[in-house]
Design a protein around this motif. Structure first.
Motif, mmCIF file in Angstrom:
data_model
loop_
_atom_site.group_PDB
_atom_site.id
_atom_site.type_symbol
_atom_site.label_atom_id
_atom_site.label_comp_id
_atom_site.label_asym_id
_atom_site.label_seq_id
_atom_site.Cartn_x
_atom_site.Cartn_y
_atom_site.Cartn_z
ATOM 1 N N MET A 1 0.838 -1.177 0.000
ATOM 2 C CA MET A 1 0.000 0.000 0.000
ATOM 3 C C MET A 1 0.890 1.251 0.000
ATOM 4 S SD MET A 1 -2.754 1.108 2.864
ATOM 5 C CE MET A 1 -4.358 1.426 2.241
ATOM 6 N N GLU A 2 0.544 2.212 -0.830
ATOM 7 C CA GLU A 2 1.316 3.445 -0.932
ATOM 8 C C GLU A 2 1.078 4.323 0.295
ATOM 9 O OE1 GLU A 2 1.531 7.346 -3.788
ATOM 10 O OE2 GLU A 2 0.913 5.452 -4.688
ATOM 11 N N GLN A 3 2.186 4.860 0.835
ATOM 12 C CA GLN A 3 2.073 5.730 2.000
ATOM 13 C C GLN A 3 1.445 7.055 1.599
ATOM 14 O OE1 GLN A 3 5.806 6.580 3.837
ATOM 15 N NE2 GLN A 3 4.899 7.619 5.570
ATOM 16 N N ARG A 4 0.537 7.557 2.422
ATOM 17 C CA ARG A 4 -0.110 8.840 2.151
ATOM 18 C C ARG A 4 0.880 9.968 2.354
ATOM 19 N NH1 ARG A 4 -5.666 8.821 1.565
ATOM 20 N NH2 ARG A 4 -6.613 6.826 2.015
ATOM 21 N N LYS A 5 0.744 11.004 1.523
ATOM 22 C CA LYS A 5 1.625 12.155 1.598
ATOM 23 C C LYS A 5 0.963 13.271 2.384
ATOM 24 C CE LYS A 5 3.717 11.131 -2.824
ATOM 25 N NZ LYS A 5 3.908 11.526 -4.203
ATOM 26 N N THR A 6 1.790 14.046 3.055
ATOM 27 C CA THR A 6 1.276 15.227 3.729
ATOM 28 C C THR A 6 1.035 16.303 2.675
ATOM 29 O OG1 THR A 6 3.446 16.228 4.080
ATOM 30 C CG2 THR A 6 2.638 14.699 5.798
ATOM 31 N N LEU A 7 0.297 17.322 3.059
ATOM 32 C CA LEU A 7 0.057 18.436 2.153
ATOM 33 C C LEU A 7 1.378 19.118 1.793
ATOM 34 C CD1 LEU A 7 -2.050 19.923 0.573
ATOM 35 C CD2 LEU A 7 -2.671 21.177 2.635
ATOM 36 N N GLN A 8 2.270 19.220 2.759
ATOM 37 C CA GLN A 8 3.591 19.806 2.510
ATOM 38 C C GLN A 8 4.351 18.976 1.467
ATOM 39 O OE1 GLN A 8 6.071 20.033 6.001
ATOM 40 N NE2 GLN A 8 7.592 21.307 4.984
ATOM 41 N N ILE A 10 3.011 17.081 -0.824
ATOM 42 C CA ILE A 10 2.313 17.254 -2.101
ATOM 43 C C ILE A 10 2.736 18.572 -2.745
ATOM 44 C CG2 ILE A 10 0.048 17.633 -3.152
ATOM 45 C CD1 ILE A 10 -1.051 15.595 -1.055
ATOM 46 N N GLN A 11 2.783 19.634 -1.938
ATOM 47 C CA GLN A 11 3.229 20.923 -2.476
ATOM 48 C C GLN A 11 4.660 20.814 -3.000
ATOM 49 O OE1 GLN A 11 1.377 23.851 0.691
ATOM 50 N NE2 GLN A 11 2.147 25.031 -1.042
ATOM 51 N N ASP A 70 -7.741 18.645 -11.218
ATOM 52 C CA ASP A 70 -7.211 19.804 -11.950
ATOM 53 C C ASP A 70 -7.281 21.070 -11.112
ATOM 54 O OD1 ASP A 70 -6.660 18.239 -14.173
ATOM 55 O OD2 ASP A 70 -8.448 18.853 -15.276
ATOM 56 N N VAL A 71 -8.396 21.258 -10.409
ATOM 57 C CA VAL A 71 -8.550 22.431 -9.539
ATOM 58 C C VAL A 71 -7.512 22.369 -8.412
ATOM 59 C CG1 VAL A 71 -10.075 23.597 -7.884
ATOM 60 C CG2 VAL A 71 -10.990 22.800 -10.083
ATOM 61 N N PHE A 72 -7.346 21.206 -7.813
ATOM 62 C CA PHE A 72 -6.373 21.023 -6.733
ATOM 63 C C PHE A 72 -4.960 21.347 -7.217
ATOM 64 C CE2 PHE A 72 -4.036 17.851 -3.875
ATOM 65 C CZ PHE A 72 -4.013 18.699 -2.789
ATOM 66 N N PHE A 73 -4.598 20.874 -8.406
ATOM 67 C CA PHE A 73 -3.262 21.122 -8.945
ATOM 68 C C PHE A 73 -3.002 22.617 -9.121
ATOM 69 C CE2 PHE A 73 -0.160 21.609 -12.378
ATOM 70 C CZ PHE A 73 0.885 20.855 -11.872
ATOM 71 N N ILE A 74 -3.965 23.344 -9.668
ATOM 72 C CA ILE A 74 -3.746 24.770 -9.884
ATOM 73 C C ILE A 74 -3.711 25.514 -8.550
ATOM 74 C CG2 ILE A 74 -6.151 25.401 -10.338
ATOM 75 C CD1 ILE A 74 -3.032 26.913 -12.015
ATOM 76 N N VAL A 75 -4.482 25.067 -7.549
ATOM 77 C CA VAL A 75 -4.398 25.676 -6.217
ATOM 78 C C VAL A 75 -3.000 25.449 -5.633
ATOM 79 C CG1 VAL A 75 -5.235 25.483 -3.817
ATOM 80 C CG2 VAL A 75 -6.868 25.605 -5.711
ATOM 81 N N LEU A 76 -2.464 24.258 -5.803
ATOM 82 C CA LEU A 76 -1.108 23.965 -5.336
ATOM 83 C C LEU A 76 -0.084 24.855 -6.038
ATOM 84 C CD1 LEU A 76 -1.470 20.101 -5.320
ATOM 85 C CD2 LEU A 76 -0.990 21.482 -3.287
ATOM 86 N N CYS A 77 -0.215 24.989 -7.345
ATOM 87 C CA CYS A 77 0.699 25.843 -8.104
ATOM 88 C C CYS A 77 0.595 27.298 -7.648
ATOM 89 C CB CYS A 77 0.403 25.760 -9.604
ATOM 90 S SG CYS A 77 0.886 24.206 -10.367
ATOM 91 N N PHE A 78 -0.627 27.761 -7.472
ATOM 92 C CA PHE A 78 -0.862 29.141 -7.051
ATOM 93 C C PHE A 78 -0.188 29.395 -5.699
ATOM 94 C CE2 PHE A 78 -4.555 32.299 -7.984
ATOM 95 C CZ PHE A 78 -3.685 33.373 -7.873
ATOM 96 N N ALA A 79 -0.438 28.510 -4.747
ATOM 97 C CA ALA A 79 0.150 28.649 -3.413
ATOM 98 C C ALA A 79 1.673 28.614 -3.480
ATOM 99 C CB ALA A 79 -0.378 27.550 -2.492
ATOM 100 N N ASN A 80 2.215 27.658 -4.205
ATOM 101 C CA ASN A 80 3.669 27.549 -4.316
ATOM 102 C C ASN A 80 4.281 28.813 -4.903
ATOM 103 O OD1 ASN A 80 3.635 24.976 -3.266
ATOM 104 N ND2 ASN A 80 4.064 23.947 -5.198
#
Length: 110
Positions: A1-8, A10-11, A70-80
């Motif tokens: 099973m793949e380990q879950r990633k933190t939001l940090q 993922i960013q 897709d929305v999540f990815f652009i939010v991540l990009c925006f924040a980064n």
């Protein structure tokens, strides 16, 4: 099973991906336009599944999950691009809900 990633994590993964390209992140205004576009595509899928607008036969198959991604990815990009930790932003917004909005809605009785 793949380990879950933190939001940090993922960013960081998104930043590692974007950093390999000379163009880097788009400008904030361009990302806002892209986010609007992606939210529009999500709205279209929601309308197809739950609204009164059926999909045309020639329209490709997309899913709400894909559009949310897709929305999540652009939010991540925006924040980064703006140096914003979404983990910290999340904690601040949840604090607001737990304090300011704690009595706003009717709780389910246990």
């Amino acid at each position: 099973m793949e380990q879950r990633k933190t939001l940090q994590q993922i960013q960081q993964e998104v930043d590692d991906y974007i950093s390999q390209f000379k163009e880097g992140y788009f400008s904030p205004l361009a990302m806002m336009a892209r986010m609007t576009e992606e939210v529009g595509e999500l709205a279209r899928e929601i309308n197809h599944y739950y609204g009164e607008k059926p999909k045309k036969q020639e329209e490709g198959e997309k899913t709400i999950e894909e559009e949310l991604g897709d929305v999540f990815f652009i939010v991540l990009c925006f924040a980064n691009s703006l140096g914003i930790s979404l983990e910290e932003a999340f904690h601040r917004i949840m604090h607001k809900f737990y304090t300011r909005d704690k009595d706003r809605w009717t709780r389910i009785e246990e």
